[in-house]
Design a protein around this motif. Structure first.
Motif, PDB file in Angstrom:
ATOM      1  N   TYR A  13       0.845  -1.193   0.000  1.00 33.11           N
ATOM      2  CA  TYR A  13       0.000   0.000   0.000  1.00 33.11           C
ATOM      3  C   TYR A  13       0.888   1.253   0.000  1.00 33.11           C
ATOM      4  CZ  TYR A  13      -3.106   3.711   1.497  1.00 33.11           C
ATOM      5  OH  TYR A  13      -3.778   4.895   1.569  1.00 33.11           O
ATOM      6  N   TYR A  73       1.088   4.081  -2.613  1.00 31.99           N
ATOM      7  CA  TYR A  73       0.651   5.392  -2.142  1.00 31.99           C
ATOM      8  C   TYR A  73       1.654   6.488  -2.521  1.00 31.99           C
ATOM      9  CZ  TYR A  73      -0.489   9.188   1.055  1.00 31.99           C
ATOM     10  OH  TYR A  73      -0.791  10.412   1.567  1.00 31.99           O
ATOM     11  N   ASP A 112      -4.927  12.769  10.178  1.00 31.36           N
ATOM     12  CA  ASP A 112      -3.642  12.800  10.851  1.00 31.36           C
ATOM     13  C   ASP A 112      -3.021  14.183  10.789  1.00 31.36           C
ATOM     14  OD1 ASP A 112      -3.478  10.333  11.751  1.00 31.36           O
ATOM     15  OD2 ASP A 112      -2.465   9.515  10.002  1.00 31.36           O
ATOM     16  N   ARG A 133       3.957   5.877  10.532  1.00 34.89           N
ATOM     17  CA  ARG A 133       2.828   5.506  11.387  1.00 34.89           C
ATOM     18  C   ARG A 133       1.606   6.392  11.121  1.00 34.89           C
ATOM     19  NH1 ARG A 133       7.271   5.093  14.981  1.00 34.89           N
ATOM     20  NH2 ARG A 133       6.805   7.040  16.034  1.00 34.89           N
ATOM     21  N   LEU A 134       1.714   7.289  10.144  1.00 38.16           N
ATOM     22  CA  LEU A 134       0.616   8.210   9.846  1.00 38.16           C
ATOM     23  C   LEU A 134       0.054   7.945   8.453  1.00 38.16           C
ATOM     24  CD1 LEU A 134       2.372  11.491  11.022  1.00 38.16           C
ATOM     25  CD2 LEU A 134       0.832  10.056  12.354  1.00 38.16           C
ATOM     26  N   HIS A 135      -1.234   8.280   8.266  1.00 39.19           N
ATOM     27  CA  HIS A 135      -1.833   8.081   6.942  1.00 39.19           C
ATOM     28  C   HIS A 135      -1.102   8.881   5.870  1.00 39.19           C
ATOM     29  CE1 HIS A 135      -4.788   5.771   8.815  1.00 39.19           C
ATOM     30  NE2 HIS A 135      -5.663   6.723   9.129  1.00 39.19           N
ATOM     31  N   ILE A 136      -0.686  10.101   6.222  1.00 39.13           N
ATOM     32  CA  ILE A 136       0.001  10.916   5.196  1.00 39.13           C
ATOM     33  C   ILE A 136       1.364  10.344   4.830  1.00 39.13           C
ATOM     34  CG2 ILE A 136      -1.147  13.152   5.562  1.00 39.13           C
ATOM     35  CD1 ILE A 136       1.363  13.927   7.239  1.00 39.13           C
ATOM     36  N   GLY A 137       1.859   9.455   5.664  1.00 40.35           N
ATOM     37  CA  GLY A 137       3.141   8.819   5.354  1.00 40.35           C
ATOM     38  C   GLY A 137       2.923   7.458   4.719  1.00 40.35           C
ATOM     39  N   GLY A 138       1.673   7.157   4.322  1.00 38.89           N
ATOM     40  CA  GLY A 138       1.380   5.920   3.625  1.00 38.89           C
ATOM     41  C   GLY A 138       0.955   4.769   4.520  1.00 38.89           C
ATOM     42  N   GLU A 139       0.523   5.085   5.736  1.00 39.15           N
ATOM     43  CA  GLU A 139       0.018   4.015   6.603  1.00 39.15           C
ATOM     44  C   GLU A 139      -1.448   3.777   6.227  1.00 39.15           C
ATOM     45  OE1 GLU A 139       1.279   2.010   8.688  1.00 39.15           O
ATOM     46  OE2 GLU A 139      -0.332   1.355   9.998  1.00 39.15           O
ATOM     47  N   PRO A 140      -1.794   2.558   5.768  1.00 36.30           N
ATOM     48  CA  PRO A 140      -3.191   2.335   5.374  1.00 36.30           C
ATOM     49  C   PRO A 140      -4.116   2.287   6.588  1.00 36.30           C
ATOM     50  CG  PRO A 140      -1.925   0.313   5.155  1.00 36.30           C
ATOM     51  CD  PRO A 140      -0.959   1.375   5.574  1.00 36.30           C
ATOM     52  N   SER A 141      -5.374   2.656   6.377  1.00 37.55           N
ATOM     53  CA  SER A 141      -6.311   2.619   7.502  1.00 37.55           C
ATOM     54  C   SER A 141      -6.652   1.165   7.833  1.00 37.55           C
ATOM     55  CB  SER A 141      -7.568   3.418   7.163  1.00 37.55           C
ATOM     56  OG  SER A 141      -8.629   2.581   6.834  1.00 37.55           O
ATOM     57  N   TRP A 166      -9.865  -0.059   6.268  1.00 36.95           N
ATOM     58  CA  TRP A 166      -9.742  -0.399   4.845  1.00 36.95           C
ATOM     59  C   TRP A 166      -9.043  -1.755   4.678  1.00 36.95           C
ATOM     60  CZ3 TRP A 166      -5.184  -1.111   2.004  1.00 36.95           C
ATOM     61  CH2 TRP A 166      -5.409  -1.469   0.673  1.00 36.95           C
ATOM     62  N   ILE A 167      -7.982  -1.971   5.487  1.00 34.35           N
ATOM     63  CA  ILE A 167      -7.249  -3.249   5.370  1.00 34.35           C
ATOM     64  C   ILE A 167      -8.200  -4.418   5.575  1.00 34.35           C
ATOM     65  CG2 ILE A 167      -5.490  -4.735   6.439  1.00 34.35           C
ATOM     66  CD1 ILE A 167      -3.746  -2.379   6.863  1.00 34.35           C
TER      67      ILE A 167
END
Lengths: 187, 373
Positions: free
Chosen positions: A35, A39, A108, B15-23, B26-27
């Motif tokens: 992902y 992304y 975030d 560890r953040l969504h903006i850094g590409g951590e998927p929710s 959603w997973i």
């Protein structure tokens, strides 16, 4: 048993018995990394989600065709790369560009607004996005996914030495980008 | 910023969504959806026999591992038992889905994946032709439902058109790389289009079916054009009788539609329908005579001309029938008046007083069966 051998057993079960539970285990092992990989290439959450799902579906189809697979991780990254290329071909130019608005509405990001480091983090993120693909892939795999250079080398089909050089250059580039943006800000 | 600070920030970003951590939500949703579709796919594929199984083991583990695993009997015996006694049949909900169904996007994603994984251009083109067959099935399925959902049928026709365009594009690009393969795929299209037309057997008056049939006929005519062109350039050895027979079939298919129009003619039929049908008939007669003279290219041009005229006639006739049906329905309603000689309906009545009549669009979602066939 090593991870690689475990993966081989999972592959065997998927290909000979159509074992969907084994496939689920591969999904669990790789979903976050794939992902993130996608992304950083499309920069949009919804697109990244769709393309990641498509990547795993293509992996399933690929395994059913009985083609030879030596390392499922490397194959997944390759499929993900192809999926993103196909996606860019299908979509209009510029459509996949990240927008400031999107960043602004990310939960975030909003939560982080209260944190002192927000500016620093967003600067690092912006610098990583500016990196060329080879640097960005290696950097995210190493410092976000926590993979060893040896593992990254296997995934990207390069030598560990080459990956160390790429990582060093990538970090230097990020540092240079941050320094130059800081310099501009101070002017 | 020092390197260690950059690394530190990268780790926080991870560890953040903006850094590409998927929710996490959603997973789990995506996992569930993906596994459902692979289970359906697994059920629809027969298990391979023993020899490919051994090749698979060798492919994955290498020869030493392979030998060891082959003789670890439990797994192999279990697999053999499942080969002998296991039931692998079963309809796949995903493959049976139609536009508007939840599983339909997955079906399309799976098809795109199959196409992307097919490296040989000829095989890819054939796959597109097979998928065109699925689009035809989807149109017929939706059309057979007791409550016709216009939006979904229109979507299915749109998908069919897109599928036909993909086939055409594949043939065009194949023609540049390997003209003889392009001709072979064109033959496959021609052969399959007969099957697809037969599947679209509902009355031609049905707009969606008419449109779908037209798309299929159009694809087959273009395919025959590729075959004729290939023969003229000496790129294929398709026997002339075969091409003549293909052109003859196209003439017969369009002629049948002319006959159907002629049979439905009445005193109320607009004159433009009659004249278009008559011109189409003439074009087809000319096409037949050109076939007799072995001028297949010119014959095909005449077939296309006839087909265009038939389409026009059918569209006008259909519009006229719909207008007549609307007039007859509304004229029976209290408060509606048909202006003599014009067919214009004056209403000015509350819709709540309308008696319930069957519409092509359901009044609400609850009226519609959402179950897959």
């Amino acid at each position: 048993m090593s991870n690689r051998l475990q993966e081989k057993l999972l592959l065997y079960r998927i290909r000979t018995k159509r074992d969907t539970d084994a496939f689920a285990k591969l999904y669990d092992a790789y979903i976050q990394r794939i992902y993130r990989f996608v992304y950083f290439k499309v920069n949009r959450t919804e697109e990244a989600q769709d393309l990641t799902s498509e990547t795993f579906l293509r992996l399933w189809q690929y395994l059913q065709e009985g083609k030879q697979v030596t390392y499922v991780g490397a194959l997944l990254y390759q499929i993900a790369r192809n999926v993103v290329v196909d996606h860019h071909r299908r979509s209009r130019p510029g459509e996949s560009e990240s927008s400031e608005e999107e960043l602004a509405i990310m939960p975030d990001f909003q939560a982080l607004a209260a944190v002192e480091r927000t500016a620093e983090l967003s600067q690092v993120l912006a610098a990583v996005r500016l990196l060329k693909e080879e640097y960005r892939e290696a950097l995210t795999m190493r410092y976000i996914d926590g993979l060893e250079p040896r593992e990254i080398a296997q995934l990207l089909g390069k030598s560990p030495g080459n990956i160390r050089v790429v990582l060093h250059r990538a970090l230097e580039t990020v540092r240079a980008l941050l320094t130059s943006s800081q310099g501009e800000g101070e002017k | 910023m020092e390197k260690k600070d950059i690394v530190n920030n990268l780790q926080i970003l991870g560890r953040l969504h903006i850094g590409g951590e998927p929710s996490a939500l959603w997973i789990s949703d995506s996992r569930e959806q993906l596994l459902r579709s692979v289970r359906e796919d697994a059920a629809s594929r027969p298990l391979s026999d023993a020899s490919p199984r051994i090749r698979t083991i060798r492919g994955i583990f290498g020869i030493r591992d392979a030998m060891r695993l082959v003789f670890q009997t439990s797994g192999v015996l279990a697999a053999s038992a499942s080969l002998l006694f296991g039931s692998v049949a079963g309809a796949s909900a995903m493959y049976g889905s139609v536009p508007g169904d939840t599983l339909y996007p997955l079906k399309r994603v799976s098809e795109r994946a199959q196409i992307a994984l097919t490296t040989k251009p000829e095989a890819r083109a054939r796959l597109q032709v097979d998928f065109l067959g699925r689009r035809v099935q989807e149109v017929t399925r939706l059309n057979e439902k007791p409550f016709k959902e216009t939006a979904r049928i229109n979507e299915a026709v749109k998908e069919l058109r897109a599928g036909a365009t993909s086939v055409e594009q594949e043939i065009v690009s194949l023609k540049k790389e390997s003209p003889s393969d392009a001709v072979q795929v064109a033959q496959y299209v021609d052969q399959k289009s007969d099957e697809y037309q037969a599947a679209l057997s509902a009355p031609i008056a049905d707009r969606a079916i008419r449109e779908a049939k037209d798309i299929v006929v159009d694809a087959s005519v273009k395919a025959v054009a590729v075959i004729i062109d290939g023969r003229a350039r000496g790129e294929t050895i398709v026997p002339e009788e075969e091409v003549v027979s293909s052109v003859g079939e196209k003439i017969a298919a369009v002629s049948a539609r002319v006959v159907s129009i002629e049979e439905s003619l009445s005193s109320e039929t607009p004159s433009s329908v009659k004249s278009s049908a008559s011109e189409a008939k003439e074009a087809l007669t000319e096409a037949k005579s050109l076939v007799d003279k072995q001028d297949l290219t010119a014959a095909l041009v005449k077939v296309i001309e006839g087909k265009t005229l038939v389409n026009a006639a059918e569209s006008i006739a259909h519009a006229q029938r719909e207008a007549a049906a609307l007039v007859s329905t509304t004229s029976t309603l209290p408060g509606s008046v048909v202006v003599p000689g014009t067919g214009t309906v004056l209403t000015g009545i509350a819709t709540s007083s309308f008696p319930k009549f069957v519409s092509s669009t359901p009044a609400s979602v609850s009226d519609v069966t959402t179950q897959n066939p």
